[in-house]
Design an enzyme around this catalytic site. Sequence first.
Site, short mmCIF file in Angstrom:
data_model
loop_
_atom_site.label_atom_id
_atom_site.label_comp_id
_atom_site.label_asym_id
_atom_site.label_seq_id
_atom_site.Cartn_x
_atom_site.Cartn_y
_atom_site.Cartn_z
N ASP A 39 0.89 -1.17 0.00
CA ASP A 39 0.00 0.00 0.00
C ASP A 39 0.92 1.22 0.00
OD1 ASP A 39 -1.60 2.17 0.65
OD2 ASP A 39 -2.72 1.12 2.22
N GLU A 59 -2.76 -0.08 -4.28
CA GLU A 59 -2.46 -1.32 -3.59
C GLU A 59 -2.13 -2.41 -4.60
OE1 GLU A 59 -5.23 -2.52 -0.51
OE2 GLU A 59 -5.94 -0.45 -0.43
N TYR A 118 -1.69 9.80 -3.51
CA TYR A 118 -1.88 10.95 -4.41
C TYR A 118 -0.84 12.03 -4.11
CZ TYR A 118 -6.48 9.36 -6.12
OH TYR A 118 -7.50 8.68 -6.71
N ARG A 131 0.45 15.60 7.96
CA ARG A 131 -0.08 14.73 9.03
C ARG A 131 0.62 15.04 10.35
NH1 ARG A 131 -1.56 8.96 5.90
NH2 ARG A 131 -2.24 10.02 4.02
N1 DCP Z 1 -8.58 8.15 -2.24
C1 DCP Z 1 -9.56 9.07 -2.38
N2 DCP Z 1 -10.70 8.97 -1.61
C2 DCP Z 1 -10.85 7.96 -0.73
C3 DCP Z 1 -9.86 7.01 -0.60
C4 DCP Z 1 -8.72 7.14 -1.37
O1 DCP Z 1 -9.41 9.95 -3.19
N3 DCP Z 1 -11.96 7.87 0.00
C5 DCP Z 1 -7.36 8.30 -3.05
C6 DCP Z 1 -6.38 9.21 -2.35
C7 DCP Z 1 -5.29 8.36 -1.86
C8 DCP Z 1 -5.41 7.09 -2.69
O2 DCP Z 1 -6.74 7.06 -3.21
O3 DCP Z 1 -4.01 8.94 -1.98
C9 DCP Z 1 -5.13 5.86 -1.86
O4 DCP Z 1 -5.98 5.74 -0.74
P1 DCP Z 1 -5.48 5.34 0.71
O5 DCP Z 1 -6.66 5.20 1.57
O6 DCP Z 1 -4.51 4.21 0.64
O7 DCP Z 1 -4.74 6.65 1.20
P2 DCP Z 1 -3.25 7.10 1.09
O8 DCP Z 1 -2.46 6.21 0.23
O9 DCP Z 1 -3.29 8.52 0.68
O10 DCP Z 1 -2.75 7.07 2.59
P3 DCP Z 1 -2.09 5.89 3.43
O11 DCP Z 1 -0.72 6.34 3.69
O12 DCP Z 1 -2.93 5.83 4.67
O13 DCP Z 1 -2.17 4.64 2.60
MG MG Z 2 -2.15 4.17 0.47
#
Ligand code: DCP
Ligand code: MG
Length: 614
Positions: free
Chosen positions: A21, A116, A26, A58
């Site tokens: 993951d 992922e 983004y 964060r």
């Molecule tokens: N995404 C989105 N809206 C959501 C979930 C995800 O636009 N409800 C997009 C933004 C994220 C990407 O998909 O960057 C991947 O989702 P993740 O939940 O894995 O979030 P991140 O990769 O950003 O964070 P983490 O470090 O927790 O994996």
């Molecule tokens: Mg992610």
Amino acid sequence: MTSRAKPSLKRNDDRIIIHFDYDCFYASVFEVENPALKSVPLGVQQKQIIVTCNYEARRRGLHKLQLVSEAKKQCPDMVIVLGEQLDRFRDASKMLYKFLESFTWNNKVEKLGFDEVFLDVTDLVAYNQSLLNPNDLSHAFFNLSRDDPTVGFPFDASRTAGYEYPGLGDTAADITAKDQELLIRLRIGSHLAQHLRHRLEEDKGYTSTVGISTSKLLAKLAGNLHKPKAQTTLMPPYESTSHEDPAGQKSTVIEFLDTHDIGKIPGIGFKMSQKIRDHVLARNVDLKDKTDSRVVKDSVSVRDVRLFPGMGPELLDELLGGLGAERGIGAKAWALINGIDESEVQTLKRVPSQISIEDSYRGISSLPEVRKELRVLATSLINRMHTDLLEPDEDNPGKKRWLAHPKTLRLSTRPQPPRNPDGTRPRSFNRISRSCPLPNFIFSLREGVDALVEKLVLETLIPLFHRLHDGKGWSLNLINICVANMVETASDTVKGGGRDISRMFKHQEEVLKEWKVEDKDVPPDWVGGNHGANDGCRSHALSRAEPSAGNDAIMKGATGSEDVIPMTQDAVDEETLYLDEESDSGKCSICDAAMPAFAMAAHERYHEFENLSE
Ligand code: DCP
Ligand code: MG
């Protein structure tokens, strides 16, 4: 007649699966494009929501799925970039996926969403296990290639790379021979995972969070234990010894899963977990909070479900089955609850099952506007076909050839329903579509894209549009064009085997079987109100097309996505899923903020937290 045999809950831990993951995906895409962004708090905006933010943000207390207005208040110097254009994320996702694929021997690399990836590395691990010197595990060498023994890296096979779960140290002391064997395979897998994580970071600039186990389910969940930029291996023993023996070994799998909320199990979607939760809570007063009536305890753990009286595949079938549900859903869910997931990591698809381009609008109601938007969409479509479906032609250096020819072109629209008497407009997710064979001229590589677009719009898309919307009175808030029914072209199937036509057709058949898109046209009779309102038949058609999770029910048949075990990439074409979800945006019922439909549930949950902490 005997009923179908009860699926056994026997574990099979022969595989080694790694789940990746990417951290803050983004945001990372923007950081890789512009490394200066790494040191500032960065948020990616879609609609009024920060869909994700980098770790600098964060650290300052910002988090995913926050309202832009709030994030700005909290951190005024935050840099916000727009993330509504999904192409850059799709391209990055594909590049990383191909990169990971280049390390595998069996091509089992499966993408889940954009960020992922699952790898099945059973073969690489077995090979390296066979090369280990049991007398000197600490000085092992990991062979990444079977042909070249110099390609690889040194590693210490006597320990796990990264975190272990449970993290209590020496598991190796008193475990069975079978678990000893599993332990060594998991350890080898953990070193490979670490190597790949470092490669992703050093070569591509992406950090990731990784889980290592023997199934997709367990690898994905194990990864969550340590975030970000880390990895976790789920350690043996995976099986418990006799249940009666309190001193016997306990399964780490059960122990680990038991702590999860039922809704956190991949494959048990939001709706499924809601049904299970309702059943368990309604029947179990112990789980209701008797001391404080304001607090409704609605969390139900896997353990609560697993040990619930009468729980099993039959009861789950009763709870989850029904119209549109997958066959055997109870047995599947029961297996997942017991930590068993036999689903395969799919092999890399050289060709996507469809390419779909769309945009949403405030309401388009004239033909010139439609023509203009169709040109924009057709340009993206042809460009995407060129990136996704062309490869260098080995026989003609410098030239390109088509990997596959899509056979069908489909045009879909989402008409706005007529206004209510009070002037408001009902919200609609319903799409209608018409399809036709994709004309051959589109595969020309001599003509420029603009010329192809012009011809496609005038000769094919506009006539298709007239089949959807005759006369006047329509107003559209979405247009989608899509090419589907891919047929792979010959040369790849005949590698090393001469140009064998029968093999080619056989291969095409297989390909078609797997990729056949249900390509039903949806008649446009109800549109515009000019055909009389709802007779029974039409309202049926409408409700059939009503998607449950904001994705396109017409294209994928009648099932809503959430009640389907969504672990494989075959179930839903994730690229359209993302697109559809993006366009089906809505408003939060609490603060009225606009956001993509997929963010809604998480966002509303965020309000709940807010209320609790007040
Ligand atoms: N995404 C989105 N809206 C959501 C979930 C995800 O636009 N409800 C997009 C933004 C994220 C990407 O998909 O960057 C991947 O989702 P993740 O939940 O894995 O979030 P991140 O990769 O950003 O964070 P983490 O470090 O927790 O994996
Ligand atoms: Mg992610």
